[in-house]
Write an enzyme that holds these catalytic residues in place. Structure first.
Site, PDB file in Angstrom:
ATOM      1  N   ALA A   1       2.775   0.184  -4.189  1.00  0.00           N
ATOM      2  CA  ALA A   1       1.711   0.173  -3.134  1.00  0.00           C
ATOM      3  C   ALA A   1       1.216  -1.332  -2.775  1.00  0.00           C
ATOM      4  O   ALA A   1       1.295  -2.443  -3.304  1.00  0.00           O
ATOM      5  CB  ALA A   1       0.327   0.859  -3.593  1.00  0.00           C
ATOM      6  N   ASN A   2       0.690  -1.377  -1.483  1.00  0.00           N
ATOM      7  CA  ASN A   2       0.013  -2.756  -1.128  1.00  0.00           C
ATOM      8  C   ASN A   2      -1.891  -2.340  -1.283  1.00  0.00           C
ATOM      9  O   ASN A   2      -2.267  -1.265  -1.122  1.00  0.00           O
ATOM     10  CB  ASN A   2       0.040  -2.929   0.277  1.00  0.00           C
ATOM     11  CG  ASN A   2       1.440  -3.233   0.703  1.00  0.00           C
ATOM     12  OD1 ASN A   2       1.721  -4.239  -0.089  1.00  0.00           O
ATOM     13  ND2 ASN A   2       2.010  -2.521   1.635  1.00  0.00           N
ATOM     14  N   ARG A   3      -2.422  -3.496  -1.590  1.00  0.00           N
ATOM     15  CA  ARG A   3      -3.765  -3.525  -1.811  1.00  0.00           C
ATOM     16  C   ARG A   3      -4.258  -3.438  -0.351  1.00  0.00           C
ATOM     17  O   ARG A   3      -4.279  -4.463   0.360  1.00  0.00           O
ATOM     18  CB  ARG A   3      -4.298  -4.731  -2.660  1.00  0.00           C
ATOM     19  CG  ARG A   3      -4.152  -4.542  -3.832  1.00  0.00           C
ATOM     20  CD  ARG A   3      -4.684  -5.672  -4.680  1.00  0.00           C
ATOM     21  NE  ARG A   3      -4.094  -6.191  -5.947  1.00  0.00           N
ATOM     22  CZ  ARG A   3      -4.019  -5.424  -7.059  1.00  0.00           C
ATOM     23  NH1 ARG A   3      -4.758  -4.581  -7.218  1.00  0.00           N
ATOM     24  NH2 ARG A   3      -3.229  -5.770  -7.995  1.00  0.00           N
TER      25      ARG A   3
ATOM     26  N   ALA B   1      -1.427  -2.250   6.031  1.00  0.00           N
ATOM     27  CA  ALA B   1      -0.533  -3.155   5.111  1.00  0.00           C
ATOM     28  C   ALA B   1       0.774  -2.414   4.756  1.00  0.00           C
ATOM     29  O   ALA B   1       0.727  -1.780   3.732  1.00  0.00           O
ATOM     30  CB  ALA B   1      -1.519  -3.463   3.936  1.00  0.00           C
TER      31      ALA B   1
END
Lengths: 228, 228
Positions: free
Chosen positions: B38-40, B104
């Site tokens: 995942a991306n933050r 993102a």
């Protein structure tokens, strides 16, 4: 007066005077400052268990990764992100009369976390080299000193649920495993219900599918029996 | 009567009759049934932009990954998980007068997603082989047919923010880049404030640090000027 009444009720609960350590939620293992590896875990079941433990009068230390659901009230809350931080928090919270490890801890972390955001145009595709995380359940279960009287692990499986759970109980050295099937069709992961099998040294009990709150109450009842 | 009044106000807004496509949140790229990369991204900035666009009278398609913040009201909501799903949803939402790509998006996905949960005792450490995800911003920016009149990308950087943003604008072929510094000290990632620089073909404007809502209003004002 109301506050006193509640306090009195808690002090009368079956777990009054007991310290329960409960972990919950996923862990996040950083790849770089903006990316991470995560487990799917809403934290709903661990949070329900902590709420049930508080209702039963226990003093609860609740160590949680970044969960979707808000943490319960009335606990000593410790927020962590990675598996290594979770182990540190667990060690710091001992001794405990019982420990329930409901968190979905990442088995692996990224070996060399990048201090800067990795760029696509840096060239070749990055390969993520993984390193094994500490095994919190095994570490606590196999303590020769300061082991909680009852150690409960969870096994979220997508296949061979019972076989995997039985093997996990023996391999880790914990007392009980709460096993559940989280494969896609079940709707359990991220849902409000759970269908678990409790695996102990005496055999297995499959509990009927119910809300995560009801499953939590049943588990806390069983823990209270053992600690009584 | 109240409903009619609100409708009238929206119909009067600077973006009345315009279709805005806005992406938001992270993407999740599955490793196996229980793990993902995942991306933050909380989704807070993208959601604020969508809210501002609705207030300005636009018809908004909001394509969002699994965000922390709830989606805005008054939009056509499309929920996705992976980058490839996000591209499909974006393509399906075109044509649009303007597109704001605030999500993102993961640059990489795991090449061979495992259908079963990977087990630690399977032996050697797993190596995650990555494959490049489709580039949504570049794909839409470089369309020869059906390209939105204005394409806005985001650049969340931890170093060389402006250099990276200028290069990104040219490389992707978008009209504007909203650049921000998400390194740890700033508190921007996951926070309520943002400090951005708008990079266009005419140069750069740094906007003072403000709430994500104020940044969103400013961006929507600028978009409305261009589309007027």
């Amino acid at each position: 007066a109301i506050f006193a009444a509640i306090t009195a009720r808690l002090a009368d609960g079956p777990l009054a005077g007991r310290h329960l350590l409960i972990t919950s939620g996923p862990t996040h293992e950083p790849i770089d400052p903006v990316r991470y590896i995560a487990n799917r875990s809403s934290g709903a079941q661990g949070t329900a268990i902590a709420r049930a433990a508080v209702r039963a009068g226990a003093q609860v230390t609740f160590v949680t990764g970044p969960a979707d659901v808000p943490p319960p009230e009335g606990v000593t809350l410790v927020r962590v992100e990675t598996a290594r931080q979770m182990l540190d928090a667990v060690e710091a919270a001992l001794p405990a009369d019982a420990a329930v490890f409901a968190a979905a801890v990442a088995d692996w972390r990224v070996l060399s976390e990048a201090g800067r955001k990795m760029k696509k145009q840096d060239g070749a595709l990055p390969q993520l080299e993984l390193a094994e995380n500490p095994d919190i359940l095994a570490t606590v279960s196999q303590k020769t000193e300061g082991r909680p009287g009852l150690v409960v692990g969870f096994a979220a499986e997508t296949h061979d649920v019972l076989d995997n759970a039985r093997a996990k109980r023996l391999r880790k050295g914990c007392d009980w495993i709460v096993a559940n099937d989280v494969s896609e069709g079940t709707g359990i992961m991220g849902g409000t219900e759970n269908a678990v099998t409790l695996v102990t040294s005496e055999g297995e009990e499959s509990w009927p599918r119910a809300s995560k709150d009801v499953v939590a109450e049943q588990l806390i009842d069983r823990i209270a029996e053992v600690l009584a």
